[in-house]
Design an enzyme around this catalytic site. Structure first.
Site, short mmCIF file in Angstrom:
data_model
loop_
_atom_site.label_atom_id
_atom_site.label_comp_id
_atom_site.label_asym_id
_atom_site.label_seq_id
_atom_site.Cartn_x
_atom_site.Cartn_y
_atom_site.Cartn_z
N ARG A 1 0.83 -1.21 0.00
CA ARG A 1 0.00 0.00 0.00
C ARG A 1 0.86 1.26 0.00
O ARG A 1 0.54 2.24 0.68
CB ARG A 1 -0.97 0.00 1.20
CG ARG A 1 -1.78 -1.28 1.36
CD ARG A 1 -2.82 -1.48 0.27
NE ARG A 1 -3.95 -0.59 0.37
CZ ARG A 1 -5.10 -0.89 0.97
NH1 ARG A 1 -5.28 -2.05 1.51
NH2 ARG A 1 -6.08 -0.03 0.99
N ARG B 1 -3.05 7.21 1.50
CA ARG B 1 -3.40 8.39 2.29
C ARG B 1 -2.33 8.89 3.26
O ARG B 1 -2.49 9.96 3.83
CB ARG B 1 -4.70 8.11 3.07
CG ARG B 1 -5.92 8.19 2.17
CD ARG B 1 -7.19 7.84 2.89
NE ARG B 1 -7.24 6.39 3.10
CZ ARG B 1 -8.28 5.75 3.63
NH1 ARG B 1 -9.34 6.44 4.02
NH2 ARG B 1 -8.25 4.44 3.78
N ARG C 1 -6.41 12.50 -5.10
CA ARG C 1 -7.71 11.86 -4.87
C ARG C 1 -8.81 12.92 -4.87
O ARG C 1 -9.89 12.71 -5.44
CB ARG C 1 -7.70 11.11 -3.55
CG ARG C 1 -8.95 10.27 -3.31
CD ARG C 1 -8.93 9.78 -1.86
NE ARG C 1 -9.86 8.72 -1.57
CZ ARG C 1 -11.15 8.88 -1.31
NH1 ARG C 1 -11.69 10.09 -1.36
NH2 ARG C 1 -11.90 7.84 -1.02
N ASP D 1 -7.55 -1.39 -7.07
CA ASP D 1 -8.00 -2.06 -5.85
C ASP D 1 -8.38 -3.49 -6.16
O ASP D 1 -8.66 -3.83 -7.31
CB ASP D 1 -9.20 -1.33 -5.23
CG ASP D 1 -9.40 -1.76 -3.78
OD1 ASP D 1 -8.60 -1.35 -2.93
OD2 ASP D 1 -10.32 -2.57 -3.51
N TYR E 1 -15.81 -10.01 0.76
CA TYR E 1 -16.43 -8.69 0.55
C TYR E 1 -17.76 -8.82 -0.21
O TYR E 1 -18.72 -8.10 0.07
CB TYR E 1 -15.48 -7.79 -0.24
CG TYR E 1 -14.28 -7.34 0.58
CD1 TYR E 1 -14.38 -6.25 1.46
CD2 TYR E 1 -13.06 -8.00 0.51
CE1 TYR E 1 -13.28 -5.85 2.22
CE2 TYR E 1 -11.96 -7.61 1.26
CZ TYR E 1 -12.08 -6.54 2.12
OH TYR E 1 -11.02 -6.14 2.89
O1 1CP Z 1 0.26 1.30 -3.50
C1 1CP Z 1 -0.64 0.49 -3.35
O2 1CP Z 1 -0.46 -0.62 -2.82
C2 1CP Z 1 -2.00 0.93 -3.78
C3 1CP Z 1 -2.82 -0.03 -4.54
C4 1CP Z 1 -3.79 -0.82 -3.65
C5 1CP Z 1 -3.74 -2.18 -3.34
C6 1CP Z 1 -2.63 -3.15 -3.69
C7 1CP Z 1 -4.98 -0.31 -3.06
C8 1CP Z 1 -5.41 1.09 -3.10
N1 1CP Z 1 -5.66 -1.36 -2.49
C9 1CP Z 1 -4.92 -2.50 -2.63
C10 1CP Z 1 -5.25 -3.86 -2.21
C11 1CP Z 1 -6.39 -4.08 -1.30
N2 1CP Z 1 -7.61 -3.45 -1.24
C12 1CP Z 1 -6.43 -5.15 -0.36
C13 1CP Z 1 -5.34 -6.20 -0.21
C14 1CP Z 1 -4.16 -5.69 0.56
C15 1CP Z 1 -4.43 -5.43 2.04
O3 1CP Z 1 -4.76 -6.39 2.76
O4 1CP Z 1 -4.24 -4.30 2.44
C16 1CP Z 1 -7.67 -5.09 0.30
C17 1CP Z 1 -8.16 -6.00 1.39
C18 1CP Z 1 -8.41 -4.01 -0.27
C19 1CP Z 1 -9.79 -3.60 0.07
C20 1CP Z 1 -9.83 -2.17 0.43
N3 1CP Z 1 -9.82 -1.15 -0.48
C21 1CP Z 1 -9.77 -1.60 1.71
C22 1CP Z 1 -9.67 -2.37 3.01
C23 1CP Z 1 -11.02 -2.58 3.59
C24 1CP Z 1 -10.97 -3.51 4.80
O5 1CP Z 1 -11.76 -4.46 4.82
O6 1CP Z 1 -10.15 -3.28 5.69
C25 1CP Z 1 -9.78 -0.21 1.56
C26 1CP Z 1 -9.79 0.84 2.62
C27 1CP Z 1 -9.79 0.04 0.17
C28 1CP Z 1 -9.72 1.37 -0.51
C29 1CP Z 1 -8.36 1.71 -0.97
N4 1CP Z 1 -7.64 0.94 -1.87
C30 1CP Z 1 -6.43 1.54 -2.12
C31 1CP Z 1 -6.38 2.75 -1.35
C32 1CP Z 1 -5.25 3.74 -1.34
C33 1CP Z 1 -7.58 2.82 -0.62
C34 1CP Z 1 -8.00 3.96 0.29
C35 1CP Z 1 -8.98 4.76 -0.49
C36 1CP Z 1 -9.07 6.19 -0.17
O7 1CP Z 1 -8.33 6.99 -0.74
O8 1CP Z 1 -9.95 6.52 0.62
#
Ligand code: 1CP
Length: 354
Positions: free
Chosen positions: A27, A31, A40, A77, A154
């Site tokens: 990640r 943020r 964003r 994502d 999910y």
């Molecule tokens: O640099 C990077 O790694 C960004 C690319 C990326 C990746 C690889 C994002 C952007 N999301 C992910 C993978 C992801 N998304 C996973 C697997 C990795 C992990 O376990 O962290 C999972 C479970 C998600 C699902 C997801 N998307 C969540 C988690 C929800 C939960 O159940 O805890 C969230 C908050 C998101 C939104 C998201 N995706 C990525 C970002 C930067 C964000 C935050 C969005 C924002 O700007 O508000």
């Protein structure tokens, strides 16, 4: 690997010699970077950011401008696939993901379409192509997907979950329906990752964030079996280069031998595993990626360096280690901590590669 100026990450995944241990951060775009929040805001919302190839490319490159990272990861994502299947994904500011149409019935599973990656998910492939062009061979680009099990959590729960009540109910009372869903997801993920590879991803990673909530038999049957099918279906060589595949199950430390047996190139580890033990168990088969607790980045510089040195010593001499955090970077880490982390890895790892 003539096309890459820095191929340490690919080489380490293939357990070929490197001059120092490569590093990237799970990640790494997001943020915790003020410039991410600005981009964003410009995009309007998270999915609009993912759908705009130029802005997705911009946020992919942001962490690389600040830190000397050895790989870029596609900004997207894991939930793009369920969205493309018609579940209606949305993200509120500071909130987790939500699906307007969660999967509740056998009929809903039967009616789920298999997305065509170059149609419904073309925006992801456009982002991959744009990022590859802009990276200009500096470092490799990692493509990714969620695991079928993690995507299914999910889709069935309708969003994030703590207890996984609905999907576990389905798993124990209607396992056939869940297997049918996982089978469709495994096929969709295979198509999606292969399309990312053809569009330019030089390595791919599967995130099984929620595999660790399963019992032993259930992990093998409902999560690993489907990741194994995907590994079997992936393009493993493109543009004349090997395309390594990494499987990451958070909480998967008990199953390293079984994960290595899928034929993946590397296993991602969270911080509950000792790297020396992991290497002794599977290091003759696969590379290892990880595994510092992301919360160490809250500590002073000396403590971060101490932890980096310890993890490097645990892995010991030779290639086959990609340094990373054991899970995603936290949003509120001090701005300079990733810099201290990355520099320490490059500096202190060199003796292990002589
Ligand atoms: O640099 C990077 O790694 C960004 C690319 C990326 C990746 C690889 C994002 C952007 N999301 C992910 C993978 C992801 N998304 C996973 C697997 C990795 C992990 O376990 O962290 C999972 C479970 C998600 C699902 C997801 N998307 C969540 C988690 C929800 C939960 O159940 O805890 C969230 C908050 C998101 C939104 C998201 N995706 C990525 C970002 C930067 C964000 C935050 C969005 C924002 O700007 O508000």
């Amino acid at each position: 690997m003539a096309t890459l100026k820095n191929d340490r990450y690919i080489k380490a995944l293939l357990r070929e010699p490197v001059d120092m241990t490569p590093v990237w951060m799970m990640r790494q775009a997001g943020r915790y970077l003020p410039e991410y929040k600005a981009t964003r805001a410009e995009a309007g919302d998270f999915m609009s950011l993912c759908r705009n190839a130029d802005l997705a490319c911009e946020v992919t490159l942001q962490p690389l401008r600040r830190y000397d990272l050895d790989a870029a990861i596609l900004f997207s994502d894991i939930l793009t696939i369920p969205d493309a299947m018609g579940l209606g994904l949305s993200f509120g500011v500071g909130e987790g993901p939500k699906f307007a149409h969660p999967i509740e019935t056998k009929t809903a599973v039967e009616n789920l379409p298999i997305p065509d990656p170059e149609v419904e998910l073309q925006y992801v492939m456009n982002a991959v192509r744009t990022i590859r062009r802009e990276l200009n061979g500096e470092v490799p680009l990692i493509g990714f997907s969620g695991s079928p099990w993690t995507l299914a959590t999910y889709m069935v729960e309708g969003g994030s979950s703590k207890a996984f009540t609905k999907i576990k109910k389905m798993m124990y009372s209607d396992p056939k329906v869940l297997h049918q869903l996982l089978d469709k997801l495994a096929y969709s993920v295979s198509l999606y990752l292969n399309a990312q590879i053809k569009a330019g991803a030089q390595s791919v990673m599967i995130f099984d964030t929620w595999g660790g909530v399963l019992g032993h038999r259930e992990y093998l049957d409902f999560s690993l079996q489907y990741m194994h099918k995907i590994v079997d279906n992936l393009i493993r060589e493109n543009e004349g280069n090997k395309v390594p595949v990494t499987l990451f199950t958070k909480g998967g430390g008990l199953w390293l031998e079984a994960i290595a047996d899928t034929g993946c190139d590397a296993i991602g580890l969270d911080w509950t595993v000792n790297l020396a033990d992991a290497k002794a168990r599977v290091g003759h088969k696969v590379a290892l990626q990880g595994n510092m607790d992301p919360s160490v980045l809250y500590a002073p510089a000396e403590r971060i360096e101490q932890e980096v040195k310890q993890i490097l010593a645990d892995f010991g001499k030779g290639s086959g280690h990609v340094f990373n955090l054991g899970h995603g970077i936290h949003q509120d880490v001090p701005e300079n901590s990733p810099h201290i982390f990355v520099e320490a890895i490059h500096q202190y790892s060199q003796p292990y590669h002589k």
